[in-house]
Design a protein around this motif. Structure first.
Motif, PDB file in Angstrom:
ATOM      1  N   TYR A 241       0.802  -1.215   0.000  1.00 39.98           N
ATOM      2  CA  TYR A 241       0.000   0.000   0.000  1.00 39.98           C
ATOM      3  C   TYR A 241       0.839   1.271   0.000  1.00 39.98           C
ATOM      4  O   TYR A 241       0.447   2.272  -0.604  1.00 39.98           O
ATOM      5  CB  TYR A 241      -0.943   0.001   1.197  1.00 39.98           C
ATOM      6  N   ILE A 242       2.009   1.230   0.663  1.00 36.74           N
ATOM      7  CA  ILE A 242       2.847   2.426   0.752  1.00 36.74           C
ATOM      8  C   ILE A 242       3.991   2.364  -0.267  1.00 36.74           C
ATOM      9  O   ILE A 242       4.080   3.198  -1.170  1.00 36.74           O
ATOM     10  CB  ILE A 242       3.408   2.592   2.177  1.00 36.74           C
ATOM     11  N   PHE A 243       4.867   1.371  -0.139  1.00 38.35           N
ATOM     12  CA  PHE A 243       6.052   1.326  -0.983  1.00 38.35           C
ATOM     13  C   PHE A 243       5.716   1.055  -2.454  1.00 38.35           C
ATOM     14  O   PHE A 243       6.390   1.572  -3.345  1.00 38.35           O
ATOM     15  CB  PHE A 243       7.038   0.271  -0.465  1.00 38.35           C
ATOM     16  N   ARG A 244       4.693   0.228  -2.712  1.00 38.58           N
ATOM     17  CA  ARG A 244       4.326  -0.054  -4.098  1.00 38.58           C
ATOM     18  C   ARG A 244       3.129   0.779  -4.552  1.00 38.58           C
ATOM     19  O   ARG A 244       2.483   0.472  -5.543  1.00 38.58           O
ATOM     20  CB  ARG A 244       4.046  -1.551  -4.284  1.00 38.58           C
ATOM     21  N   LEU A 245       2.823   1.842  -3.804  1.00 40.04           N
ATOM     22  CA  LEU A 245       1.880   2.889  -4.219  1.00 40.04           C
ATOM     23  C   LEU A 245       0.446   2.396  -4.389  1.00 40.04           C
ATOM     24  O   LEU A 245      -0.319   2.930  -5.192  1.00 40.04           O
ATOM     25  CB  LEU A 245       2.349   3.551  -5.515  1.00 40.04           C
ATOM     26  N   GLY A 246       0.053   1.407  -3.598  1.00 37.90           N
ATOM     27  CA  GLY A 246      -1.320   0.915  -3.679  1.00 37.90           C
ATOM     28  C   GLY A 246      -2.355   1.977  -3.393  1.00 37.90           C
ATOM     29  O   GLY A 246      -3.487   1.896  -3.896  1.00 37.90           O
ATOM     30  N   ASP A 249      -4.618   3.577  -6.100  1.00 35.05           N
ATOM     31  CA  ASP A 249      -5.762   2.886  -6.696  1.00 35.05           C
ATOM     32  C   ASP A 249      -7.105   3.423  -6.190  1.00 35.05           C
ATOM     33  O   ASP A 249      -8.156   2.907  -6.575  1.00 35.05           O
ATOM     34  CB  ASP A 249      -5.682   1.383  -6.429  1.00 35.05           C
ATOM     35  N   GLY A 250      -7.070   4.427  -5.323  1.00 36.08           N
ATOM     36  CA  GLY A 250      -8.313   5.056  -4.883  1.00 36.08           C
ATOM     37  C   GLY A 250      -9.076   4.240  -3.849  1.00 36.08           C
ATOM     38  O   GLY A 250      -8.526   3.346  -3.197  1.00 36.08           O
ATOM     39  N   ARG A 251     -10.376   4.544  -3.701  1.00 39.52           N
ATOM     40  CA  ARG A 251     -11.168   3.923  -2.644  1.00 39.52           C
ATOM     41  C   ARG A 251     -11.364   2.433  -2.862  1.00 39.52           C
ATOM     42  O   ARG A 251     -11.240   1.632  -1.932  1.00 39.52           O
ATOM     43  CB  ARG A 251     -12.522   4.626  -2.525  1.00 39.52           C
ATOM     44  N   ALA A 252     -11.682   2.050  -4.100  1.00 41.28           N
ATOM     45  CA  ALA A 252     -11.834   0.623  -4.384  1.00 41.28           C
ATOM     46  C   ALA A 252     -10.511  -0.100  -4.169  1.00 41.28           C
ATOM     47  O   ALA A 252     -10.473  -1.220  -3.633  1.00 41.28           O
ATOM     48  CB  ALA A 252     -12.336   0.410  -5.809  1.00 41.28           C
ATOM     49  N   GLY A 253      -9.416   0.547  -4.563  1.00 45.13           N
ATOM     50  CA  GLY A 253      -8.108  -0.045  -4.363  1.00 45.13           C
ATOM     51  C   GLY A 253      -7.746  -0.170  -2.899  1.00 45.13           C
ATOM     52  O   GLY A 253      -7.123  -1.153  -2.481  1.00 45.13           O
ATOM     53  N   ALA A 254      -8.130   0.818  -2.097  1.00 45.17           N
ATOM     54  CA  ALA A 254      -7.866   0.737  -0.660  1.00 45.17           C
ATOM     55  C   ALA A 254      -8.559  -0.480  -0.062  1.00 45.17           C
ATOM     56  O   ALA A 254      -7.986  -1.213   0.752  1.00 45.17           O
ATOM     57  CB  ALA A 254      -8.332   2.020   0.034  1.00 45.17           C
ATOM     58  N   SER A 255      -9.801  -0.696  -0.475  1.00 44.55           N
ATOM     59  CA  SER A 255     -10.529  -1.873   0.005  1.00 44.55           C
ATOM     60  C   SER A 255      -9.824  -3.151  -0.420  1.00 44.55           C
ATOM     61  O   SER A 255      -9.654  -4.082   0.370  1.00 44.55           O
ATOM     62  CB  SER A 255     -11.963  -1.867  -0.538  1.00 44.55           C
ATOM     63  N   PHE A 256      -9.417  -3.200  -1.687  1.00 45.63           N
ATOM     64  CA  PHE A 256      -8.768  -4.405  -2.191  1.00 45.63           C
ATOM     65  C   PHE A 256      -7.458  -4.685  -1.469  1.00 45.63           C
ATOM     66  O   PHE A 256      -7.216  -5.803  -1.002  1.00 45.63           O
ATOM     67  CB  PHE A 256      -8.517  -4.290  -3.690  1.00 45.63           C
ATOM     68  N   HIS A 257      -6.584  -3.685  -1.394  1.00 47.42           N
ATOM     69  CA  HIS A 257      -5.273  -3.909  -0.795  1.00 47.42           C
ATOM     70  C   HIS A 257      -5.389  -4.253   0.683  1.00 47.42           C
ATOM     71  O   HIS A 257      -4.623  -5.087   1.192  1.00 47.42           O
ATOM     72  CB  HIS A 257      -4.379  -2.687  -1.000  1.00 47.42           C
ATOM     73  N   PHE A 258      -6.337  -3.626   1.398  1.00 47.16           N
ATOM     74  CA  PHE A 258      -6.511  -3.965   2.809  1.00 47.16           C
ATOM     75  C   PHE A 258      -7.070  -5.373   2.971  1.00 47.16           C
ATOM     76  O   PHE A 258      -6.554  -6.175   3.759  1.00 47.16           O
ATOM     77  CB  PHE A 258      -7.442  -2.960   3.494  1.00 47.16           C
ATOM     78  N   LEU A 259      -8.119  -5.697   2.219  1.00 48.34           N
ATOM     79  CA  LEU A 259      -8.766  -7.000   2.390  1.00 48.34           C
ATOM     80  C   LEU A 259      -7.880  -8.138   1.885  1.00 48.34           C
ATOM     81  O   LEU A 259      -7.739  -9.160   2.560  1.00 48.34           O
ATOM     82  CB  LEU A 259     -10.109  -7.015   1.656  1.00 48.34           C
ATOM     83  N   GLN A 260      -7.291  -7.977   0.708  1.00 50.04           N
ATOM     84  CA  GLN A 260      -6.504  -9.065   0.140  1.00 50.04           C
ATOM     85  C   GLN A 260      -5.068  -9.062   0.661  1.00 50.04           C
ATOM     86  O   GLN A 260      -4.449 -10.123   0.795  1.00 50.04           O
ATOM     87  CB  GLN A 260      -6.512  -8.956  -1.391  1.00 50.04           C
ATOM     88  N   GLY A 261      -4.539  -7.875   0.948  1.00 50.35           N
ATOM     89  CA  GLY A 261      -3.151  -7.771   1.375  1.00 50.35           C
ATOM     90  C   GLY A 261      -2.937  -7.869   2.870  1.00 50.35           C
ATOM     91  O   GLY A 261      -1.836  -8.210   3.312  1.00 50.35           O
ATOM     92  N   PHE A 262      -3.972  -7.554   3.671  1.00 46.87           N
ATOM     93  CA  PHE A 262      -3.824  -7.652   5.128  1.00 46.87           C
ATOM     94  C   PHE A 262      -4.839  -8.609   5.748  1.00 46.87           C
ATOM     95  O   PHE A 262      -4.464  -9.609   6.357  1.00 46.87           O
ATOM     96  CB  PHE A 262      -3.941  -6.284   5.791  1.00 46.87           C
ATOM     97  N   TRP A 263      -6.141  -8.316   5.610  1.00 44.97           N
ATOM     98  CA  TRP A 263      -7.169  -9.144   6.254  1.00 44.97           C
ATOM     99  C   TRP A 263      -7.027 -10.618   5.892  1.00 44.97           C
ATOM    100  O   TRP A 263      -7.021 -11.490   6.771  1.00 44.97           O
ATOM    101  CB  TRP A 263      -8.558  -8.644   5.862  1.00 44.97           C
ATOM    102  N   TYR A 264      -6.891 -10.896   4.606  1.00 46.40           N
ATOM    103  CA  TYR A 264      -6.786 -12.278   4.157  1.00 46.40           C
ATOM    104  C   TYR A 264      -5.527 -12.938   4.719  1.00 46.40           C
ATOM    105  O   TYR A 264      -5.570 -14.059   5.229  1.00 46.40           O
ATOM    106  CB  TYR A 264      -6.783 -12.321   2.631  1.00 46.40           C
TER     107      TYR A 264
END
Length: 298
Positions: A241-246, A249-264
């Motif tokens: 989200y930070i180093f690779r500029l996630g 990707d905006g609001r939808a991207g924030a949801s994706f990166h948090f859910l798939q990159g952290f929650w999952y």
């Protein structure tokens, strides 16, 4: 030259027609391998006149490798595509024009896979587009025998195409989170196997060559898996989200990166810890604990 496309399905009425429409100009034969869908999936498949076979689901690798035994032996190339994916027009053109030109020493073809989440393309975070091997010579490739994150593997030379496969799932966020809850149990099995070695370790992990999938798998198995549970999920999300500029990707991207990159990822770790705790408290081995906690027989 004959191309056979394999599509694995279970309740894919929202996607199947779109998928078939995108590949029917390049695939000579389309085989739908269904896990006893209860919606209109089979009606849609039959309306296109494609081949349909059915088999109970175990995992993706088992299902796909079984599907390879069901296709005609005069197949030259196999195309792996998921029901919620489509070929870009550029990739379709590449397949029609350039696949017949490849030498007999080329066993597989890589292309880009791009993803949409909540209708928006994911462009940042270092995860999309990714290079995937989705075309391979019949008899020269198979799916890794894993429970999660399976790749096609070949032993010979490969070629790169520039076109894309687009993953654009039309289901709800509730469906997505339910699916990834199931995925997390399967990934927990693969992660536990790295530590307990209870089944054959089948992996494309490699630092040699320029294979993106092999490099990412090596990092996951040799670096990520050795970090503390929980912390590694946070570290991975921060990296994406930070180093690779996630965040771009905006609001939808924030949801994706948090859910798939952290929650999952955190859910995978929590399930791993639950399995280990069950082993300690009940004096059972890893396979018994996984079956009781994850509902998986490995």
């Amino acid at each position: 030259m004959k191309i056979t496309a394999i599509i694995l399905t279970y309740n894919e009425e929202k996607h199947l027609a779109r998928c078939i429409d995108s590949i029917k100009e390049v695939a000579d034969t389309i085989v739908v391998v269904d896990s006893f869908s209860t919606d209109a999936t089979l009606d849609i498949a039959r309306s296109y006149g494609v081949d349909v076979v059915q088999r109970e689901w175990v995992n993706y690798a088992t299902q796909f490798n079984w599907a390879l035994t069901q296709i005609a032996v005069d197949t030259s190339w196999v195309l792996r595509i998921d029901a919620d994916e489509v070929l870009s027009e550029y990739l379709s053109t590449e397949i029609k024009l350039h696949l017949p030109e490849l030498g007999s020493n080329i066993e597989g073809v890589y292309c880009d896979r791009r993803m949409k989440f909540l209708g928006q393309p994911i462009r940042y975070g270092g995860v999309f587009p990714i290079r995937v091997l989705r075309l391979f010579r019949y008899g020269r490739g198979e799916c890794e025998n894993r429970w999660m994150d399976e790749h096609i593997k070949v032993t010979g030379l490969t070629e790169d195409f520039k076109g894309e496969i687009v993953d654009d799932n039309l289901n709800s966020l509730t469906w997505w989170t339910d699916k990834h809850n199931k995925y997390s149990s399967r990934e927990a099995v693969d992660m536990l196997n790295l530590e307990y070695d209870f089944m054959v370790h089948d992996s494309v992990a490699s630092l040699r060559g320029s294979d993106q999938a092999g490099l990412k798998r090596w990092v996951k198995e040799r670096v990520y898996s050795r970090l503390p549970c929980g912390f590694r999920a946070f570290a991975y999300f921060f990296y994406r989200y930070i180093f690779r500029l996630g965040f771009l990707d905006g609001r939808a991207g924030a949801s994706f990166h948090f859910l798939q990159g952290f929650w999952y990822r955190y859910l995978v770790d929590a399930k791993i810890e639950e399995v280990k705790r069950h082993m300690r408290e009940n004096g059972v081995d890893i396979k018994v604990a996984m079956h009781r906690i994850l509902g998986v027989r490995a």
